[in-house]
Design an enzyme around this catalytic site. Structure first.
Site, PDB file in Angstrom:
ATOM      1  N   CYS A 141       0.826  -1.211   0.000  1.00 16.57           N
ATOM      2  CA  CYS A 141       0.000   0.000   0.000  1.00 16.57           C
ATOM      3  C   CYS A 141       0.865   1.268   0.000  1.00 16.57           C
ATOM      4  O   CYS A 141       1.712   1.438   0.881  1.00 16.57           O
ATOM      5  CB  CYS A 141      -0.891  -0.036   1.242  1.00 16.57           C
ATOM      6  SG  CYS A 141      -1.660   1.542   1.616  1.00 16.57           S
TER       7      CYS A 141
ATOM      8  N   TYR B 177      -5.462   6.054  -8.800  1.00 21.73           N
ATOM      9  CA  TYR B 177      -6.659   5.299  -8.380  1.00 21.73           C
ATOM     10  C   TYR B 177      -7.886   5.753  -9.170  1.00 21.73           C
ATOM     11  O   TYR B 177      -8.751   4.933  -9.500  1.00 21.73           O
ATOM     12  CB  TYR B 177      -6.891   5.461  -6.868  1.00 21.73           C
ATOM     13  CG  TYR B 177      -5.923   4.612  -6.065  1.00 21.73           C
ATOM     14  CD1 TYR B 177      -6.265   3.313  -5.678  1.00 21.73           C
ATOM     15  CD2 TYR B 177      -4.656   5.088  -5.727  1.00 21.73           C
ATOM     16  CE1 TYR B 177      -5.368   2.518  -4.976  1.00 21.73           C
ATOM     17  CE2 TYR B 177      -3.753   4.298  -5.020  1.00 21.73           C
ATOM     18  CZ  TYR B 177      -4.112   3.014  -4.655  1.00 21.73           C
ATOM     19  OH  TYR B 177      -3.233   2.223  -3.967  1.00 21.73           O
TER      20      TYR B 177
HETATM   21  N1  LIG Z   1      -6.557   7.877   3.792  1.00 15.80           N
HETATM   22  C1  LIG Z   1      -5.898   6.687   3.933  1.00 15.80           C
HETATM   23  C2  LIG Z   1      -6.078   5.785   2.729  1.00 15.80           C
HETATM   24  C3  LIG Z   1      -5.436   4.452   2.909  1.00 15.80           C
HETATM   25  C4  LIG Z   1      -5.913   3.444   1.870  1.00 15.80           C
HETATM   26  O1  LIG Z   1      -6.646   3.764   0.936  1.00 15.80           O
HETATM   27  N2  LIG Z   1      -5.458   2.198   2.032  1.00 15.80           N
HETATM   28  C5  LIG Z   1      -5.897   1.121   1.168  1.00 15.80           C
HETATM   29  C6  LIG Z   1      -4.738   0.287   0.686  1.00 15.80           C
HETATM   30  S1  LIG Z   1      -3.731   1.024  -0.533  1.00 15.80           S
HETATM   31  C7  LIG Z   1      -6.736   0.153   1.967  1.00 15.80           C
HETATM   32  O2  LIG Z   1      -6.328  -0.276   3.021  1.00 15.80           O
HETATM   33  N3  LIG Z   1      -7.895  -0.230   1.444  1.00 15.80           N
HETATM   34  C8  LIG Z   1      -8.745  -1.172   2.087  1.00 15.80           C
HETATM   35  C9  LIG Z   1      -9.916  -1.544   1.245  1.00 15.80           C
HETATM   36  O3  LIG Z   1     -10.012  -1.064   0.111  1.00 15.80           O
HETATM   37  O4  LIG Z   1     -10.709  -2.332   1.716  1.00 15.80           O
HETATM   38  C10 LIG Z   1      -4.442   7.014   4.188  1.00 15.80           C
HETATM   39  O5  LIG Z   1      -3.819   7.727   3.389  1.00 15.80           O
HETATM   40  O6  LIG Z   1      -3.947   6.580   5.204  1.00 15.80           O
END
Ligand SMILES: N[C@@H](CCC(=O)N[C@@H](CS)C(=O)NCC(=O)O)C(=O)O
Length: 349
Positions: free
Chosen positions: A41, A214
């Protein structure tokens, strides 16, 4: 309703503060806080890079999830959510949520259940653990309905709660608040005289590049994609132009703005070009200054040890069956080798 990709607001926004400033519930303390990350990530990667550059490995522990999303309520016929799971090195390989692919449980994983947040098999369990306490009162129905069980998470071992799930704020805390426990307190990714410049670069790099890839990958109609890809490449051109005149985005000093751009660029040729259809140009062939920038940052030893291209490719190419049903991971183009060759060629002059 828009078919463009919309990023959900993170819900946990508490701050760790160093003593004696801290009257908050979360004072900076040695070994009190824990990070839950995926090595794939880019948002979690920012936190790992900051932790490494600041020498905070002994102060802030880390759990590393398995790269592939799995069903988080596997016995339910109605709850089909798929998300991050913990796994133990050496366990049998894992398939994606559609039952395809075979992704090994390698040695960097930190174990199932998570050894620090006891009983957690999925990242979702951590959020549910937190919610079971008193906090859900302050969230609206809509916020709870759209809650993402995302990484990174900054977890407090003492209160057994999530402190923050917003990477931009976690990196700020790691930079500013833990200097009493840092092996490299002199490293400052937010130098006061560059704060305005960092903020101004971050605003377009976040919207157009970090989140822009994204938007290209997860938009659900042609128009959303067409808009996102235009913006992405004009902002990459803008970064290329800045880096043709200076070593880093805000001058000669590496700052948080560079860490944030790097986290996207290191994934660009290997993943986004194919998976998110960002294929107008590649870093390795079309952006000499972005390539030089990636090589400079990647070859900092504290950064290099945080880059795990295996997990990066395993995660993206297997975790969204709507994008890649059979979870087949492309072989090329070995961007890290390109970076090594770039460095070697430069040294031989
Ligand atoms: N706002 C968050 C976004 C984090 C994020 O989008 N993480 C993704 C992985 S790249 C995630 O864990 N997604 C879980 C999901 O889609 O269920 C940050 O910057 O900390």
């Amino acid at each position: 309703m828009t078919k463009a990709f919309v990023r959900h607001e993170p819900l946990f926004r508490n701050w760790v503060k160093k003593l004696p400033d801290s009257l908050s519930a979360y004072p900076a303390e040695d070994k009190r806080y824990h990070l839950v990350v995926s090595l794939a990530c880019p948002w979690a990667h920012r936190c790992l890079m900051t932790r490494s550059l600041k020498g905070l490995e002994d102060c802030i522990s880390v759990s590393i999830v398995h790269p592939v999303f799995a069903r988080t309520k596997p016995t339910s016929s109605t709850d089909l959510h798929a998300g991050w799971q913990f796994e133990t090195p050496g366990n049998p390989p894992v398939a994606n949520s559609a039952g395809f692919g075979s992704i090994d449980c390698d040695d960097v994983l930190t174990g199932k259940p998570d050894p620090v947040i006891s009983g957690a098999i999925y990242v979702r369990d951590i959020y549910e653990r937190h919610m079971e306490r008193d906090d859900h009162e302050r969230f609206t129905e809509e916020q709870l309905a759209t809650l993402k069980y995302s990484v990174p998470i900054l977890w407090c071992k003492k209160t057994q709660k999530i402190v923050s799930n917003e990477s931009s704020e976690i990196i700020r805390m790691l930079n500013d608040e833990f200097n009493d426990f840092s092996k490299c307190p002199q490293v400052d990714l937010f130098p006061p005289h560059l704060l305005n410049q960092i903020e101004s670069v971050n605003s377009w790099v976040f919207t157009d590049i970090n989140n822009g890839v994204y938007k290209c990958g997860f938009g659900k109609d042609q128009h959303s994609y067409d808009e996102a890809i235009e913006t992405l490449f004009s902002s990459l051109d803008r970064a290329e132009n800045i880096l043709s005149k200076s070593k880093f985005l805000c001058g000669d000093t590496m700052t948080a703005a560079d860490i944030r751009l790097f986290a996207t660029l290191i994934r660009f040729d290997e993943v986004y070009v194919v998976y998110f259809k960002t294929n107008c140009k590649m870093i390795r062939s079309d952006y000499p200054n972005l390539l030089r920038f990636c090589s400079d940052i990647y070859h900092i030893p504290e950064i290099k040890k945080t880059v795990n291209m295996k997990h990066i490719k395993q995660h993206y190419y297997t975790s969204h069956p709507t994008l890649n049903y059979y979870a087949i991971i492309p072989k090329g183009p070995d961007f890290l080798k390109t970076l090594d060759e770039f460095k070697a060629n430069r040294q031989s002059f």
